[in-house]
Write a protein that holds these residues in place. Structure first.
Motif, PDB file in Angstrom:
ATOM      1  N   GLU A  40       0.810  -1.213   0.000  1.00 23.67           N
ATOM      2  CA  GLU A  40       0.000   0.000   0.000  1.00 23.67           C
ATOM      3  C   GLU A  40       0.847   1.269   0.000  1.00 23.67           C
ATOM      4  N   VAL A  41       1.653   1.445   1.034  1.00 21.25           N
ATOM      5  CA  VAL A  41       2.342   2.721   1.225  1.00 21.25           C
ATOM      6  C   VAL A  41       3.303   3.035   0.082  1.00 21.25           C
ATOM      7  N   PHE A  42       4.035   2.032  -0.385  1.00 18.18           N
ATOM      8  CA  PHE A  42       5.029   2.285  -1.427  1.00 18.18           C
ATOM      9  C   PHE A  42       4.407   2.816  -2.719  1.00 18.18           C
ATOM     10  N   SER A  43       3.158   2.501  -2.969  1.00 17.74           N
ATOM     11  CA  SER A  43       2.522   2.937  -4.217  1.00 17.74           C
ATOM     12  C   SER A  43       1.634   4.168  -4.035  1.00 17.74           C
ATOM     13  N   GLN A  44       1.659   4.748  -2.842  1.00 17.01           N
ATOM     14  CA  GLN A  44       0.833   5.923  -2.562  1.00 17.01           C
ATOM     15  C   GLN A  44       1.613   7.200  -2.893  1.00 17.01           C
ATOM     16  N   GLY A  45       1.030   8.082  -3.683  1.00 19.49           N
ATOM     17  CA  GLY A  45       1.659   9.372  -3.928  1.00 19.49           C
ATOM     18  C   GLY A  45       2.552   9.385  -5.141  1.00 19.49           C
ATOM     19  N   ASN A  46       3.327  10.463  -5.265  1.00 18.41           N
ATOM     20  CA  ASN A  46       4.066  10.750  -6.488  1.00 18.41           C
ATOM     21  C   ASN A  46       5.575  10.535  -6.362  1.00 18.41           C
ATOM     22  N   LEU A  47       6.010   9.778  -5.360  1.00 24.53           N
ATOM     23  CA  LEU A  47       7.438   9.542  -5.177  1.00 24.53           C
ATOM     24  C   LEU A  47       7.881   8.291  -5.924  1.00 24.53           C
ATOM     25  N   ASP A  48       9.128   8.301  -6.395  1.00 22.24           N
ATOM     26  CA  ASP A  48       9.668   7.085  -7.009  1.00 22.24           C
ATOM     27  C   ASP A  48      10.389   6.248  -5.952  1.00 22.24           C
ATOM     28  N   ASP A  49      10.847   5.072  -6.352  1.00 15.37           N
ATOM     29  CA  ASP A  49      11.461   4.150  -5.388  1.00 15.37           C
ATOM     30  C   ASP A  49      12.725   4.730  -4.759  1.00 15.37           C
ATOM     31  N   LYS A  50      13.487   5.493  -5.522  1.00 13.46           N
ATOM     32  CA  LYS A  50      14.701   6.092  -4.961  1.00 13.46           C
ATOM     33  C   LYS A  50      14.353   7.085  -3.860  1.00 13.46           C
ATOM     34  N   GLN A  51      13.373   7.938  -4.113  1.00 11.51           N
ATOM     35  CA  GLN A  51      12.956   8.890  -3.089  1.00 11.51           C
ATOM     36  C   GLN A  51      12.420   8.175  -1.857  1.00 11.51           C
ATOM     37  N   CYS A  52      11.638   7.130  -2.078  1.00 10.49           N
ATOM     38  CA  CYS A  52      11.087   6.374  -0.951  1.00 10.49           C
ATOM     39  C   CYS A  52      12.185   5.752  -0.103  1.00 10.49           C
ATOM     40  N   GLU A  53      13.198   5.210  -0.736  1.00 13.09           N
ATOM     41  CA  GLU A  53      14.272   4.584   0.040  1.00 13.09           C
ATOM     42  C   GLU A  53      15.128   5.613   0.765  1.00 13.09           C
TER      43      GLU A  53
END
Length: 251
Positions: A40-53
């Motif tokens: 859920e959380v990883f796919s919420q919003g406009n951030l890419d995987d690099k920003q999320c990590e």
């Protein structure tokens, strides 16, 4: 794709084919964790995987949840972040969580780098000198927050002016001027760090305004704070969102 399948796909992307150790002892809890964070959380919003990590790394460093931090250093490399970007994100924590906790986090980063044969030290990203760190830091600080910085320095009591000078020279001169991460990224990470601390709502509000000033919109800030949620819990997440809404009200 439902959240269970999403979580399995995202976990494999981040961590490979391994199975979390908690499945041997707490499988129900691990399912809740995995399906929520990775489904859920990883796919919420406009951030890419690099920003999320990057956000995950700084919040885990702020919380001193070091085993999880170590795992996410590997995940950060797996999604394409460079050793420089990872190190700079952790360095960015120092003015807000202090040197001892930052050193603890760096020990975990360095252990992963050694395991992966990444040569240490990595290339320096320093751009200031002893002679200009205050001047350069003050310039970046003013770019983020505006003329209020000059007024704060001028109005500080004589016995506290050194704190304002440290903010300019140390927090912004020694860190914000470094290479490896751009200004928008550093300011977004700072918002996440101060949100994770709890009890720093004054600074959260200031950095909401700072993020807005450097070009991070409200949706980006909400996405970043949402990504912090699994690592810092609902109370601090809701407090941070209240700060965002106070500075940038809903239309």
């Amino acid at each position: 794709m439902d959240r269970v399948e999403k979580s399995k796909e995202k976990y494999k992307q981040l961590f490979g084919n391994g199975v979390p150790a908690a499945y041997a002892t707490d499988p129900d809890f691990q399912d809740i964790l995995s399906y929520f964070i990775f489904g859920e959380v990883f796919s919420q919003g406009n951030l890419d995987d690099k920003q999320c990590e990057l956000i995950t790394l700084v919040v885990l460093a702020a919380n001193q949840t070091l085993p999880q931090l170590k795992a996410h250093v590997g995940a950060a490399l797996n999604v394409g972040l460079t050793p420089v970007e990872i190190k700079e994100a952790v360095y960015q924590c120092a003015p807000y969580i202090g040197f001892p906790k930052t050193l603890n986090a760096l020990n975990e980063v360095n252990d992963v780098f050694k395991e992966k044969n990444i040569a240490l030290p990595i290339e320096s990203q320093k751009t200031v000198t002893e002679d200009n760190r205050f001047e350069k830091g003050f310039a970046v600080q003013t770019e983020i927050f505006g003329d209020v910085i000059k007024r704060m320095q001028e109005s500080a009591p004589a016995n506290q002016k050194h704190i304002q000078e440290y903010l300019s020279a140390f927090c912004f001169g020694d860190f914000y001027t470094r290479g490896g991460l751009d200004l928008k990224t550093r300011e977004l990470l700072t918002l996440c760090i101060v949100s994770a601390l709890g009890g720093a709502e004054g600074q959260v509000k200031a950095h909401v305004q700072g993020n807005k000033n450097v070009g991070n919109d409200k949706e980006t800030m909400i996405a970043a704070i949402t990504h912090c949620l699994p690592y810092m819990g609902f109370p601090r997440t809701l407090n941070a969102l209240a700060c965002v809404n106070e500075i940038i009200p809903e239309k």
